[in-house]
Design a protein around this motif. Structure first.
Motif, PDB file in Angstrom:
ATOM      1  N   SER A 187      -7.311  -3.497  -0.388  1.00  0.00           N
ATOM      2  CA  SER A 187      -8.494  -2.001  -0.637  1.00  0.00           C
ATOM      3  C   SER A 187      -8.129  -1.393  -2.076  1.00  0.00           C
ATOM      4  O   SER A 187      -6.738  -1.740  -2.175  1.00  0.00           O
ATOM      5  CB  SER A 187      -9.231  -0.841  -0.082  1.00  0.00           C
ATOM      6  OG  SER A 187      -8.147  -0.448   0.501  1.00  0.00           O
ATOM      7  N   ARG A 188      -8.742  -0.582  -3.027  1.00  0.00           N
ATOM      8  CA  ARG A 188      -8.056   0.333  -3.629  1.00  0.00           C
ATOM      9  C   ARG A 188      -7.687   1.791  -3.381  1.00  0.00           C
ATOM     10  O   ARG A 188      -6.340   2.057  -4.268  1.00  0.00           O
ATOM     11  CB  ARG A 188      -8.993   1.000  -5.339  1.00  0.00           C
ATOM     12  CG  ARG A 188      -9.632   1.909  -4.206  1.00  0.00           C
ATOM     13  CD  ARG A 188     -10.819   2.406  -5.877  1.00  0.00           C
ATOM     14  NE  ARG A 188     -11.611   3.183  -5.656  1.00  0.00           N
ATOM     15  CZ  ARG A 188     -12.164   4.417  -6.055  1.00  0.00           C
ATOM     16  NH1 ARG A 188     -11.852   4.186  -7.448  1.00  0.00           N
ATOM     17  NH2 ARG A 188     -13.169   4.976  -5.963  1.00  0.00           N
ATOM     18  N   GLY A 189      -7.707   1.445  -2.253  1.00  0.00           N
ATOM     19  CA  GLY A 189      -7.122   3.434  -1.264  1.00  0.00           C
ATOM     20  C   GLY A 189      -7.337   4.112  -2.493  1.00  0.00           C
ATOM     21  O   GLY A 189      -6.496   5.432  -2.516  1.00  0.00           O
ATOM     22  N   THR A 227      -1.205   7.686  -5.197  1.00  0.00           N
ATOM     23  CA  THR A 227      -0.173   6.689  -5.589  1.00  0.00           C
ATOM     24  C   THR A 227      -0.798   6.431  -6.734  1.00  0.00           C
ATOM     25  O   THR A 227      -2.424   5.982  -6.625  1.00  0.00           O
ATOM     26  CB  THR A 227       0.389   5.948  -4.968  1.00  0.00           C
ATOM     27  OG1 THR A 227      -0.313   5.658  -3.737  1.00  0.00           O
ATOM     28  CG2 THR A 227       1.744   6.714  -3.953  1.00  0.00           C
ATOM     29  N   THR A 228      -0.419   5.179  -7.234  1.00  0.00           N
ATOM     30  CA  THR A 228      -0.996   4.366  -8.220  1.00  0.00           C
ATOM     31  C   THR A 228      -0.319   3.042  -7.791  1.00  0.00           C
ATOM     32  O   THR A 228       1.356   3.148  -7.597  1.00  0.00           O
ATOM     33  CB  THR A 228      -1.035   4.294  -9.647  1.00  0.00           C
ATOM     34  OG1 THR A 228      -0.102   4.732  -9.927  1.00  0.00           O
ATOM     35  CG2 THR A 228      -1.851   5.505  -9.521  1.00  0.00           C
ATOM     36  N   THR A 241       1.021   7.254   4.551  1.00  0.00           N
ATOM     37  CA  THR A 241       0.189   8.353   4.605  1.00  0.00           C
ATOM     38  C   THR A 241      -1.141   7.775   4.581  1.00  0.00           C
ATOM     39  O   THR A 241      -0.758   6.840   3.218  1.00  0.00           O
ATOM     40  CB  THR A 241       0.452   9.521   4.560  1.00  0.00           C
ATOM     41  OG1 THR A 241       0.860   9.799   2.928  1.00  0.00           O
ATOM     42  CG2 THR A 241       2.475   9.954   4.623  1.00  0.00           C
ATOM     43  N   ALA A 242      -2.270   8.825   4.515  1.00  0.00           N
ATOM     44  CA  ALA A 242      -3.325   8.966   3.916  1.00  0.00           C
ATOM     45  C   ALA A 242      -3.243   9.413   2.156  1.00  0.00           C
ATOM     46  O   ALA A 242      -4.093   8.647   1.196  1.00  0.00           O
ATOM     47  CB  ALA A 242      -4.184   9.794   3.850  1.00  0.00           C
ATOM     48  N   ASP A 243      -2.384  10.491   2.165  1.00  0.00           N
ATOM     49  CA  ASP A 243      -1.861  10.557   0.621  1.00  0.00           C
ATOM     50  C   ASP A 243      -1.446   9.470  -0.362  1.00  0.00           C
ATOM     51  O   ASP A 243      -1.353   9.137  -1.174  1.00  0.00           O
ATOM     52  CB  ASP A 243      -0.746  11.439   0.697  1.00  0.00           C
ATOM     53  CG  ASP A 243      -1.602  12.796   1.175  1.00  0.00           C
ATOM     54  OD1 ASP A 243      -2.528  13.050   0.933  1.00  0.00           O
ATOM     55  OD2 ASP A 243      -0.700  13.877   1.249  1.00  0.00           O
ATOM     56  N   THR A 244      -0.446   8.204   0.347  1.00  0.00           N
ATOM     57  CA  THR A 244       0.362   7.482  -0.278  1.00  0.00           C
ATOM     58  C   THR A 244      -0.481   5.857  -0.030  1.00  0.00           C
ATOM     59  O   THR A 244      -0.471   4.787  -1.497  1.00  0.00           O
ATOM     60  CB  THR A 244       1.646   7.043   0.165  1.00  0.00           C
ATOM     61  OG1 THR A 244       1.305   6.918   2.023  1.00  0.00           O
ATOM     62  CG2 THR A 244       2.865   8.455   0.470  1.00  0.00           C
ATOM     63  N   ILE A 245      -1.508   5.917   1.129  1.00  0.00           N
ATOM     64  CA  ILE A 245      -2.316   4.702   0.666  1.00  0.00           C
ATOM     65  C   ILE A 245      -3.482   4.828   0.977  1.00  0.00           C
ATOM     66  O   ILE A 245      -4.772   3.699   1.441  1.00  0.00           O
ATOM     67  CB  ILE A 245      -2.543   3.466   1.644  1.00  0.00           C
ATOM     68  CG1 ILE A 245      -1.804   4.213   3.058  1.00  0.00           C
ATOM     69  CG2 ILE A 245      -0.492   3.492   1.168  1.00  0.00           C
ATOM     70  CD1 ILE A 245      -1.516   3.088   4.713  1.00  0.00           C
ATOM     71  N   GLY A 246      -4.015   6.065   1.030  1.00  0.00           N
ATOM     72  CA  GLY A 246      -5.597   5.996   1.820  1.00  0.00           C
ATOM     73  C   GLY A 246      -6.053   6.379   3.483  1.00  0.00           C
ATOM     74  O   GLY A 246      -5.464   5.622   4.285  1.00  0.00           O
ATOM     75  N   ASP A 247      -7.030   7.334   3.165  1.00  0.00           N
ATOM     76  CA  ASP A 247      -7.815   7.339   5.331  1.00  0.00           C
ATOM     77  C   ASP A 247      -7.541   6.230   5.672  1.00  0.00           C
ATOM     78  O   ASP A 247      -7.669   5.522   6.725  1.00  0.00           O
ATOM     79  CB  ASP A 247      -8.137   8.329   5.163  1.00  0.00           C
ATOM     80  CG  ASP A 247      -9.567   8.068   4.007  1.00  0.00           C
ATOM     81  OD1 ASP A 247     -10.007   7.152   3.866  1.00  0.00           O
ATOM     82  OD2 ASP A 247     -10.661   8.919   4.036  1.00  0.00           O
TER      83      ASP A 247
END
Length: 365
Positions: free
Chosen positions: A92-94, A99-100, A110-116
Motif C-alpha cells: 500500500s502507499r502507507g 516517510t517516503t 511504527t504507524a509514523d514509518t509505514i502507516g496504521d
C-alpha cells in the motif's frame, strides 16, 4: 420531533451544498475521464507486474472495508497452503506515514514509518506475510522482487485509481451505506472518479451489508450497480463480523465488558457504533478523523475521562497507534481493549467468491 427536524435540516444543507458544488464535481469528473482515457488508449504507460497481483480498491473517498478484504485474502491464501512464508506480500502507499519511498515492514516500524493499516497487517501476519509500502506502486513492486524474488503474489491495497500499475485481478468494493451510484465526484460528493470507472473491476463486492440483507434488496442493489460494470463482472455481498474484545495487556479475548467508551478514527464509524450500542452499554463515542495521529496527551485525556467501571474500546487500526504510546505498567493496568473485525460474506456467497478468485488466480499464473 426535534431530532427529526435537525436531521431534515442536515439533509437540506447537504443537498444545497451538493447543488452548489456540482459544477466543480463535473470539472473534476471530466479531468478523471481524460486521465482514464489516456491510460485506456495506451497514451500513458501502464505495466503489469512480473508477479501475480490482486488490487483491492474503491471509487469512494473513505473506508469501504479494504483492510478486512485484504486480511480475508491473506487468510484464504495461507489456509489453502498456497504459499510458503515470504511468498505472499501486501503493498500500500502507507497513508499517513511520515516517510517516503519503498519500505518493507520490520519490528522497529511504527504507524509514523509505514502507516496504521500496514502496521496492523504486520502485527497480525508478521511471520507469514511480507508487508510493504510505497507510493509509486510500479517501482515498489520492482524493488520488492529485486529484494525478495521468492514473492509469488502481491495484494495491492487501495490501488484502483493507481493506473500506472495494471493488476492481474481488480476487486472493487462499494460500501452498502454509501453506494457510488448515488454519489458525485469530489468536491460535491465523495467519488474519486465517475461511476463508470467500475467497468475496470473484475470482481465487485458490496461491503458493510447487514448480515441479514434480503435477496430482494440484494437484487435491487445489483440492478443499480449493473449499468456501471461490465455485464460479466461477478457481484457479491459481504458484511463485517466483530469478534470478542481483546485486551491490550494480554492479547487475549474477554467476555466481561459491559460499559465502554468507544474511540475510533475511521472514515465512517457509524456501523461500528451501531454494533457497540447493540452489544455493550455505550457511555459515549469519541470520534476522530480517519487515520488520526494520536498523541500521548490525547491518550492520557481519554483514560482520565473514563467513568468508573468503564473500559476504553477501540478498533484494531487505532489499537496499533494507541498501544505504541503506552508504558508497560500502563498497558498492564489500564482498561484498554480493541475490537477485531473480519469480512463475512452473506449466506452462500463465500464459496462462490473463492471459486471466482481461484479461477482468476489460476488464469493469471
Amino acid at each position: 420531533m426535534a431530532q427529526a427536524g435537525n436531521n431534515t435540516k442536515i439533509i437540506m444543507k447537504r443537498s444545497v451544498g451538493e447543488w452548489l458544488l456540482s459544477p466543480l464535481s463535473g470539472v473534476y469528473g471530466l479531468l478523471t475521464d481524460v486521465r482514464n482515457w489516456l491510460y485506456d488508449n495506451d497514451l500513458l504507460a501502464t505495466q503489469q507486474p512480473n508477479v501475480q497481483s490482486v488490487s483491492v480498491g474503491n471509487l469512494t473517498v473513505g473506508g469501504t472495508g479494504k483492510t478486512p478484504m485484504v486480511e480475508f485474502l491473506i487468510k484464504r491464501s495461507l489456509t489453502a497452503g498456497e504459499f510458503r512464508a515470504g511468498a505472499l506480500a501486501t503493498l500500500s502507499r502507507g497513508y499517513g506515514r511520515k516517510t517516503t519511498g519503498f519500505r518493507v515492514a520490520t519490528a522497529s516500524d511504527t504507524a509514523d514509518t509505514i502507516g496504521d493499516e500496514p502496521l496492523q497487517l504486520y502485527r497480525k501476519f508478521t511471520s507469514s506475510v511480507r508487508v510493504c509500502v510505497g507510493e509509486r506502486r510500479v517501482e515498489a513492486v520492482k524493488s520488492l522482487l529485486e529484494r525478495h524474488p521468492e514473492t509469488k503474489r502481491v495484494l495491492l491495497d487501495d490501488a484502483f485509481q493507481h493506473r500506472p500499475l495494471a493488476p492481474h485481478v481488480s476487486i472493487l468494493l462499494m460500501d452498502y451505506n454509501r453506494p457510488f451510484y448515488e454519489d458525485l465526484p469530489f468536491p460535491g460528493g465523495r467519488l474519486r472518479e465517475r461511476r463508470k470507472g467500475a467497468r475496470r473491476a473484475d470482481v465487485l463486492v458490496v461491503t458493510k451489508c447487514p448480515l441479514t440483507l434480503s435477496l430482494t434488496e440484494q437484487t435491487q442493489i445489483a440492478n443499480r450497480i449493473r449499468p456501471y460494470t461490465r455485464p460479466e463482472t461477478p457481484l457479491f455481498f459481504a458484511g463485517l463480523a466483530y469478534d470478542a474484545p481483546v485486551s491490550f495487556a494480554t492479547g487475549q479475548s474477554v467476555t466481561n465488558l459491559r460499559a465502554v467508551v468507544l474511540v475510533s478514527g475511521l472514515a465512517n464509524a457509524t456501523p461500528l457504533e451501531q454494533y457497540v450500542r447493540q452489544h455493550y452499554h455505550l457511555v459515549r463515542h469519541d470520534r476522530f478523523a480517519d487515520h488520526h495521529p494520536y498523541t500521548r496527551p490525547t491518550l492520557e485525556k481519554l483514560v482520565n475521562d473514563l467513568p468508573a467501571d468503564t473500559a476504553l474500546l477501540t478498533t484494531e487500526k487505532d489499537w496499533v497507534k494507541l498501544d505504541a504510546l503506552l508504558m508497560p505498567a500502563e498497558r498492564a493496568t489500564w482498561p484498554l481493549y480493541y475490537l477485531p473485525v473480519a469480512m463475512q460474506f452473506l449466506a452462500g456467497q463465500e464459496q462462490a467468491f473463492l471459486a471466482v478468485m481461484d479461477g482468476e488466480w489460476l488464469k493469471n499464473r
